[in-house]
Design a protein around this motif. Sequence first.
Motif, PDB file in Angstrom:
ATOM      1  N   PHE A 167     -21.082   4.358   2.636  1.00  0.00           N
ATOM      2  CA  PHE A 167     -21.929   5.612   2.001  1.00  0.00           C
ATOM      3  C   PHE A 167     -23.200   5.721   2.891  1.00  0.00           C
ATOM      4  O   PHE A 167     -23.603   4.690   3.110  1.00  0.00           O
ATOM      5  N   CYS A 173     -19.493   9.377   2.665  1.00  0.00           N
ATOM      6  CA  CYS A 173     -18.824   8.628   3.030  1.00  0.00           C
ATOM      7  C   CYS A 173     -18.155   8.562   4.774  1.00  0.00           C
ATOM      8  O   CYS A 173     -18.499   9.875   5.474  1.00  0.00           O
ATOM      9  N   ASP A 177     -26.886   9.738   1.520  1.00  0.00           N
ATOM     10  CA  ASP A 177     -26.804  10.786   0.886  1.00  0.00           C
ATOM     11  C   ASP A 177     -25.633  11.259   0.463  1.00  0.00           C
ATOM     12  O   ASP A 177     -24.860  12.029  -0.275  1.00  0.00           O
ATOM     13  N   GLY A 178     -24.827   9.966  -0.376  1.00  0.00           N
ATOM     14  CA  GLY A 178     -23.803  10.310  -1.379  1.00  0.00           C
ATOM     15  C   GLY A 178     -22.820   9.921  -0.190  1.00  0.00           C
ATOM     16  O   GLY A 178     -21.464  10.477  -0.626  1.00  0.00           O
ATOM     17  N   CYS A 190     -17.163   9.617  -3.186  1.00  0.00           N
ATOM     18  CA  CYS A 190     -17.947  10.133  -2.261  1.00  0.00           C
ATOM     19  C   CYS A 190     -18.727  11.980  -2.735  1.00  0.00           C
ATOM     20  O   CYS A 190     -17.990  12.427  -3.514  1.00  0.00           O
ATOM     21  N   ALA A 191     -19.479  12.168  -2.070  1.00  0.00           N
ATOM     22  CA  ALA A 191     -20.224  13.551  -2.564  1.00  0.00           C
ATOM     23  C   ALA A 191     -19.415  14.873  -1.902  1.00  0.00           C
ATOM     24  O   ALA A 191     -19.163  15.601  -2.390  1.00  0.00           O
ATOM     25  N   ASN A 247     -15.573   4.335  -2.731  1.00  0.00           N
ATOM     26  CA  ASN A 247     -16.672   2.840  -2.178  1.00  0.00           C
ATOM     27  C   ASN A 247     -15.438   1.934  -2.482  1.00  0.00           C
ATOM     28  O   ASN A 247     -15.651   0.911  -1.852  1.00  0.00           O
ATOM     29  N   LYS A 276     -18.364   3.826  -7.149  1.00  0.00           N
ATOM     30  CA  LYS A 276     -18.869   5.406  -6.339  1.00  0.00           C
ATOM     31  C   LYS A 276     -18.099   6.277  -5.631  1.00  0.00           C
ATOM     32  O   LYS A 276     -17.272   6.021  -4.816  1.00  0.00           O
TER      33      LYS A 276
END
Length: 395
Positions: free
Chosen positions: A32, A38, A35-36, A18-19, A25, A16
């Motif tokens: 995380f 980090c 909310d995604g 980070c948003a 990850n 995944k």
Amino acid sequence: MEKLDKQLESQPKEVKFCARCVVSNQRPRITFGADGVCSACQYAWKKHHEINWEKRGRELVALCDKYRSKDGSFDVVVPGSGGKDSGYTAHILKTKYGMHPLVVTWAPFIYTDIGWKNFQNFVKSGFTTINCFPNGILHRKLARIAFELKGDAWEPFAFGQKAYAFNMAIKFGIPLIFYGENGEAEYGGSTKDADKSYETIENWEEVHFKGAGIDKLLRAGLKMGVFDENEIKDKTFDLYRQPPLPEIKKLGARMHWLSYYKKWVPQENFYYAQKHTSFAVNESGRSEGTYSKYASLDDKTDGFHFYLAFIKFGIGRATSDAAHEIRDGHITREEGAALVKRYDGEFPKKYFKEFLEYLDIDEKRFWGIIDSYRQPHLWERAGANGEWKLKHQIN
Ligand SMILES: [Zn+2]
């Protein structure tokens, strides 16, 4: 031989990103949120919006007041190479806070010309340094074992750099040690000490040494036949070990991060070091594997440390650099992703020959070791000629 990098065992198998930034990850110890986002981005948000830097600045003044010597004797140990971050740290402690730094340098494996020049310029700008070049036979052998068993020839540098500051602090009776940044908080990793001004040393092995310290490496080297019984008893290796805890406690030695007290912005440290310690950038342009010109310049083997991280975790040097700049608001996530796609995982060919010679291995062995660190959930042979491709990339 069994691999000694314990980080690989706890790698999540589902990748995944980070948003908010470009890190994934797969980075060891990163976490995380729901909310995604980090842990490094969460820390960066606090850094830019929540932390009261004036208050932290006053804490720094109080700390320096407590330790500053009256007769000009050394009162703070600053581990550093004369690079932009240690240069900034030593210089600001000396000139703004009136401290008397003793700079201790654990030498790179193979100095680059620019690294050596920056080091000398740093000394010329008014600093006393003690530079340790550990035994050239033992250090190389250790690097070779670390490369094979931990997928990172850089480890002996990490051991020494970390322990040397404490060893010198004990030797000179200086309890205060100052590092630049808390890398775990700034770049993503353990957040255990993120709100603390200093690091506890009890968990060094887990956090900094991939779960295997110097003595595990020495024993493995003996089994491999790289070291003999006499060599592993060499007193040189004491320099790679942290001093005994009772000695540290007796002196009250403690390592603080300047990044706790002052907002840490690598780009600003660069401008500062350029102005005050004549720090110069890579004349031949950017460093291989990234787009930046000013970080980690002094060692010809550095590129392989970052390249191996790319092999193990699918994220390399450009990811780290871009993620930090996104968090500091210098570039957007989109720009960062483009830089990652362009530069991440670029092979450090410039010093390849010297690296092989240093480790005393041939190219075939090198690639065999590299491929043994490719994790199946990250890599597949998908190219037209069966070349390796990452299964998951930032987009
Ligand atoms: Zn992030």
